[in-house]
Design a protein around this motif. Structure first.
Motif, PDB file in Angstrom:
ATOM      1  N   SER A 177       0.915  -0.889   0.049  1.00 32.57           N
ATOM      2  CA  SER A 177       0.043   0.108   0.109  1.00 32.57           C
ATOM      3  C   SER A 177       0.597   0.851   0.299  1.00 32.57           C
ATOM      4  CB  SER A 177      -0.864  -0.470   1.030  1.00 32.57           C
ATOM      5  OG  SER A 177      -2.264  -1.092   1.512  1.00 32.57           O
ATOM      6  N   PHE A 178       2.315   0.522   0.467  1.00 29.86           N
ATOM      7  CA  PHE A 178       3.216   2.248   0.718  1.00 29.86           C
ATOM      8  C   PHE A 178       4.731   2.194  -0.494  1.00 29.86           C
ATOM      9  CE2 PHE A 178       1.380   1.887   5.053  1.00 29.86           C
ATOM     10  CZ  PHE A 178       0.080   3.933   4.892  1.00 29.86           C
ATOM     11  N   PHE A 179       4.878   1.002  -0.848  1.00 28.74           N
ATOM     12  CA  PHE A 179       5.986   0.601  -1.311  1.00 28.74           C
ATOM     13  C   PHE A 179       5.558  -0.676  -2.572  1.00 28.74           C
ATOM     14  CE2 PHE A 179       7.383   1.001   3.184  1.00 28.74           C
ATOM     15  CZ  PHE A 179       7.416   2.574   2.920  1.00 28.74           C
ATOM     16  N   ASN A 180       5.875   0.646  -3.981  1.00 28.53           N
ATOM     17  CA  ASN A 180       5.806  -0.818  -4.958  1.00 28.53           C
ATOM     18  C   ASN A 180       7.382  -1.296  -4.972  1.00 28.53           C
ATOM     19  OD1 ASN A 180       3.761   0.409  -6.096  1.00 28.53           O
ATOM     20  ND2 ASN A 180       5.218   2.570  -6.870  1.00 28.53           N
ATOM     21  N   ASP A 181       6.931  -2.313  -5.771  1.00 29.27           N
ATOM     22  CA  ASP A 181       8.658  -3.170  -6.616  1.00 29.27           C
ATOM     23  C   ASP A 181       8.990  -3.918  -4.923  1.00 29.27           C
ATOM     24  OD1 ASP A 181       8.359  -2.240  -9.046  1.00 29.27           O
ATOM     25  OD2 ASP A 181       9.672  -1.142  -8.469  1.00 29.27           O
ATOM     26  N   LEU A 182       8.324  -4.607  -4.074  1.00 27.82           N
ATOM     27  CA  LEU A 182       8.543  -5.330  -3.119  1.00 27.82           C
ATOM     28  C   LEU A 182       8.969  -6.613  -3.115  1.00 27.82           C
ATOM     29  CD1 LEU A 182       6.735  -3.520  -0.718  1.00 27.82           C
ATOM     30  CD2 LEU A 182       8.854  -3.639  -1.041  1.00 27.82           C
ATOM     31  N   GLY A 183       7.835  -7.374  -5.077  1.00 28.18           N
ATOM     32  CA  GLY A 183       8.555  -8.554  -4.478  1.00 28.18           C
ATOM     33  C   GLY A 183       8.341  -9.400  -3.649  1.00 28.18           C
ATOM     34  N   ASP A 184       8.969 -10.482  -3.658  1.00 29.20           N
ATOM     35  CA  ASP A 184       8.324 -11.514  -2.429  1.00 29.20           C
ATOM     36  C   ASP A 184       8.813 -11.232  -1.137  1.00 29.20           C
ATOM     37  OD1 ASP A 184      11.464 -11.879  -2.856  1.00 29.20           O
ATOM     38  OD2 ASP A 184      11.434 -13.617  -2.879  1.00 29.20           O
ATOM     39  N   LYS A 185       9.395  -9.941  -1.198  1.00 29.11           N
ATOM     40  CA  LYS A 185       9.322  -8.935   0.387  1.00 29.11           C
ATOM     41  C   LYS A 185       8.208  -8.949   1.087  1.00 29.11           C
ATOM     42  CE  LYS A 185      13.906  -9.299   0.480  1.00 29.11           C
ATOM     43  NZ  LYS A 185      14.273 -10.707   0.539  1.00 29.11           N
ATOM     44  N   VAL A 186       6.932  -8.228   0.136  1.00 28.08           N
ATOM     45  CA  VAL A 186       5.576  -8.309   0.664  1.00 28.08           C
ATOM     46  C   VAL A 186       5.046  -8.827   1.987  1.00 28.08           C
ATOM     47  CG1 VAL A 186       2.732  -7.930  -0.176  1.00 28.08           C
ATOM     48  CG2 VAL A 186       5.166  -7.161  -1.648  1.00 28.08           C
ATOM     49  N   ILE A 187       5.389  -7.801   2.754  1.00 29.32           N
ATOM     50  CA  ILE A 187       4.030  -8.274   4.043  1.00 29.32           C
ATOM     51  C   ILE A 187       1.998  -7.802   3.954  1.00 29.32           C
ATOM     52  CG2 ILE A 187       3.645  -8.555   6.332  1.00 29.32           C
ATOM     53  CD1 ILE A 187       7.063  -7.871   6.504  1.00 29.32           C
ATOM     54  N   TYR A 188       1.918  -8.555   4.154  1.00 29.73           N
ATOM     55  CA  TYR A 188       0.530  -8.423   3.967  1.00 29.73           C
ATOM     56  C   TYR A 188       0.155  -7.588   4.461  1.00 29.73           C
ATOM     57  CZ  TYR A 188       0.448 -12.425   0.299  1.00 29.73           C
ATOM     58  OH  TYR A 188       0.767 -13.340  -0.352  1.00 29.73           O
ATOM     59  N   ASP A 189      -1.320  -6.530   4.223  1.00 28.97           N
ATOM     60  CA  ASP A 189      -2.016  -5.189   5.078  1.00 28.97           C
ATOM     61  C   ASP A 189      -2.438  -6.067   5.573  1.00 28.97           C
ATOM     62  OD1 ASP A 189      -0.180  -3.736   3.514  1.00 28.97           O
ATOM     63  OD2 ASP A 189      -2.303  -2.816   2.533  1.00 28.97           O
ATOM     64  N   ASP A 190      -2.945  -7.326   5.982  1.00 23.84           N
ATOM     65  CA  ASP A 190      -4.266  -7.622   6.668  1.00 23.84           C
ATOM     66  C   ASP A 190      -3.499  -8.534   7.918  1.00 23.84           C
ATOM     67  OD1 ASP A 190      -6.407  -6.270   5.771  1.00 23.84           O
ATOM     68  OD2 ASP A 190      -7.325  -7.420   4.692  1.00 23.84           O
ATOM     69  N   PHE A 191      -3.620  -8.755   9.310  1.00 23.00           N
ATOM     70  CA  PHE A 191      -3.165  -9.675  10.273  1.00 23.00           C
ATOM     71  C   PHE A 191      -4.713 -10.093  11.291  1.00 23.00           C
ATOM     72  CE2 PHE A 191      -2.739  -5.045  12.057  1.00 23.00           C
ATOM     73  CZ  PHE A 191      -2.512  -5.611  13.399  1.00 23.00           C
ATOM     74  N   GLU A 192      -4.629 -11.263  11.524  1.00 26.90           N
ATOM     75  CA  GLU A 192      -5.698 -11.837  12.049  1.00 26.90           C
ATOM     76  C   GLU A 192      -5.118 -11.264  13.542  1.00 26.90           C
ATOM     77  OE1 GLU A 192      -6.339 -16.176  12.647  1.00 26.90           O
ATOM     78  OE2 GLU A 192      -7.608 -15.320  10.688  1.00 26.90           O
ATOM     79  N   ILE A 193      -6.226 -10.761  14.679  1.00 31.76           N
ATOM     80  CA  ILE A 193      -5.977 -10.961  15.923  1.00 31.76           C
ATOM     81  C   ILE A 193      -6.664 -11.684  16.420  1.00 31.76           C
ATOM     82  CG2 ILE A 193      -6.455  -9.677  18.195  1.00 31.76           C
ATOM     83  CD1 ILE A 193      -5.853  -8.301  16.731  1.00 31.76           C
ATOM     84  N   GLY A 194      -6.524 -13.012  17.393  1.00 31.67           N
ATOM     85  CA  GLY A 194      -7.349 -13.953  17.876  1.00 31.67           C
ATOM     86  C   GLY A 194      -7.770 -13.448  19.623  1.00 31.67           C
ATOM     87  N   VAL A 195      -8.893 -13.538  19.728  1.00 24.81           N
ATOM     88  CA  VAL A 195      -9.603 -13.694  21.716  1.00 24.81           C
ATOM     89  C   VAL A 195     -10.447 -14.498  21.541  1.00 24.81           C
ATOM     90  CG1 VAL A 195     -10.055 -11.719  22.694  1.00 24.81           C
ATOM     91  CG2 VAL A 195      -8.633 -10.923  20.787  1.00 24.81           C
ATOM     92  N   LYS A 196     -10.103 -14.459  23.389  1.00 21.96           N
ATOM     93  CA  LYS A 196     -10.909 -15.824  24.165  1.00 21.96           C
ATOM     94  C   LYS A 196     -10.781 -14.719  25.134  1.00 21.96           C
ATOM     95  CE  LYS A 196     -11.096 -19.748  26.302  1.00 21.96           C
ATOM     96  NZ  LYS A 196     -10.352 -21.328  26.664  1.00 21.96           N
ATOM     97  N   LEU A 197     -11.341 -13.749  25.661  1.00 26.01           N
ATOM     98  CA  LEU A 197     -11.783 -13.440  26.787  1.00 26.01           C
ATOM     99  C   LEU A 197     -12.246 -13.789  27.693  1.00 26.01           C
ATOM    100  CD1 LEU A 197     -11.315 -10.846  27.646  1.00 26.01           C
ATOM    101  CD2 LEU A 197     -13.773  -9.502  26.485  1.00 26.01           C
ATOM    102  N   VAL A 198     -11.881 -14.051  29.101  1.00 26.91           N
ATOM    103  CA  VAL A 198     -12.638 -14.263  30.027  1.00 26.91           C
ATOM    104  C   VAL A 198     -12.660 -13.687  31.159  1.00 26.91           C
ATOM    105  CG1 VAL A 198     -12.168 -16.125  31.650  1.00 26.91           C
ATOM    106  CG2 VAL A 198     -11.287 -17.054  29.535  1.00 26.91           C
ATOM    107  N   THR A 199     -14.128 -13.312  31.703  1.00 26.72           N
ATOM    108  CA  THR A 199     -14.862 -12.548  32.440  1.00 26.72           C
ATOM    109  C   THR A 199     -14.474 -13.350  33.516  1.00 26.72           C
ATOM    110  OG1 THR A 199     -17.052 -13.226  32.226  1.00 26.72           O
ATOM    111  CG2 THR A 199     -15.848 -11.268  30.892  1.00 26.72           C
ATOM    112  N   GLU A 200     -14.351 -12.129  35.124  1.00 27.92           N
ATOM    113  CA  GLU A 200     -14.616 -12.869  35.893  1.00 27.92           C
ATOM    114  C   GLU A 200     -15.521 -12.200  37.026  1.00 27.92           C
ATOM    115  OE1 GLU A 200     -12.348  -9.860  38.097  1.00 27.92           O
ATOM    116  OE2 GLU A 200      -9.990 -10.266  37.647  1.00 27.92           O
ATOM    117  N   ASP A 201     -15.049 -14.191  37.737  1.00 29.68           N
ATOM    118  CA  ASP A 201     -16.985 -14.711  38.199  1.00 29.68           C
ATOM    119  C   ASP A 201     -17.430 -12.677  39.175  1.00 29.68           C
ATOM    120  OD1 ASP A 201     -16.352 -17.297  37.655  1.00 29.68           O
ATOM    121  OD2 ASP A 201     -15.599 -17.253  39.442  1.00 29.68           O
TER     122      ASP A 201
END
Length: 187
Positions: A163-187
Motif C-alpha cells: 500500500s505504501f511501496f512498489n516493487d517489493l516482490g517477495d518481500k511484501v508483508i500483507y496488510d491484513d493481520f488477524e487477532i484472535g481473542v478468547k476473553l474470559v470474564t471474572e466471576d
C-alpha cells in the motif's frame, strides 16, 4: 403525583439489568497472525485491562487495553531470530511500542446476541490512530471468542506494505493481520 412519575421514569428508563464484567487478564488469551508472500508468523499479546457492560442478551459497551510491550512470537524456535523479529515488530517500522505502548478497543454500539453470536462494532486504536472495526463474538458462559481482521496500513504500519511501496516482490508483508481473542470474564 409528579414525584411518583419521576420515580417511575427512573426505574423504566434506568438500566437495572446492566452488569459490568471485568476481564480476567491472566486467563484471557490474545493471539496474532501476520502473513507475507514467503510465509507467516504468529504470537501472543496480553490484555492489560478490560471491562464490558452487558444487559439481558446484549453487549452494551466495553473498553479494552492491549499491552503492546508484551508482544511475543511463538513460531520461531531460535532465540536470536525470535528476538530479532519481536524487536522489529516493536520498532517504529511496525507498532512503535516505545511511543505507543497500548492499543485500545472501545465497543461503540449495542450488540444483541442471537443464540450465542453477536455482531460487534467498535473503534480500534493502534499507534494513536483510530478506525472503526466490526467482528462476530461467540459467547459460552463467561468466555467470549472472536477473530478480528485488521488492515495495518490504516494505522500507518508501513514496513513491507504494498500500500505504501512498489516493487517489493517477495518481500511484501500483507496488510491484513488477524487477532484472535478468547476473553474470559471474572466471576
Amino acid at each position: 403525583m409528579k414525584t411518583m412519575l419521576v420515580a417511575m421514569s427512573l426505574v423504566v428508563g434506568g438500566n437495572v439489568s446492566a452488569k459490568e464484567l471485568k476481564a480476567d487478564t491472566e486467563k484471557t488469551q490474545i493471539t496474532w497472525l501476520g502473513k507475507k508472500v514467503t510465509g507467516q508468523h504468529n504470537g501472543t499479546i496480553k490484555l492489560k485491562s478490560g471491562t464490558m457492560t452487558v444487559e439481558e442478551n446484549a453487549i452494551v459497551s466495553g473498553k479494552f487495553v492491549i499491552d503492546m510491550t508484551s508482544l511475543e512470537n511463538v513460531d520461531i524456535a531460535d532465540s536470536e531470530s525470535n528476538q530479532k523479529l519481536v524487536g522489529h515488530l516493536k520498532s517504529d517500522d511496525f507498532f512503535g511500542v516505545d511511543k505507543y505502548p497500548e492499543a485500545t478497543l472501545a465497543i461503540t454500539e449495542k450488540a444483541e446476541f442471537t443464540g450465542d453470536q453477536a455482531h460487534v462494532k467498535g473503534d480500534l486504536t493502534i499507534k494513536g490512530t483510530t478506525h472503526p472495526v466490526e467482528f462476530h463474538v461467540t459467547r459460552d458462559g463467561q468466555v467470549y471468542t472472536t477473530k478480528v481482521t485488521v488492515n495495518r496500513a490504516k494505522y500507518n504500519v508501513r514496513y513491507g506494505s504494498k500500500s505504501f511501496f512498489n516493487d517489493l516482490g517477495d518481500k511484501v508483508i500483507y496488510d491484513d493481520f488477524e487477532i484472535g481473542v478468547k476473553l474470559v470474564t471474572e466471576d
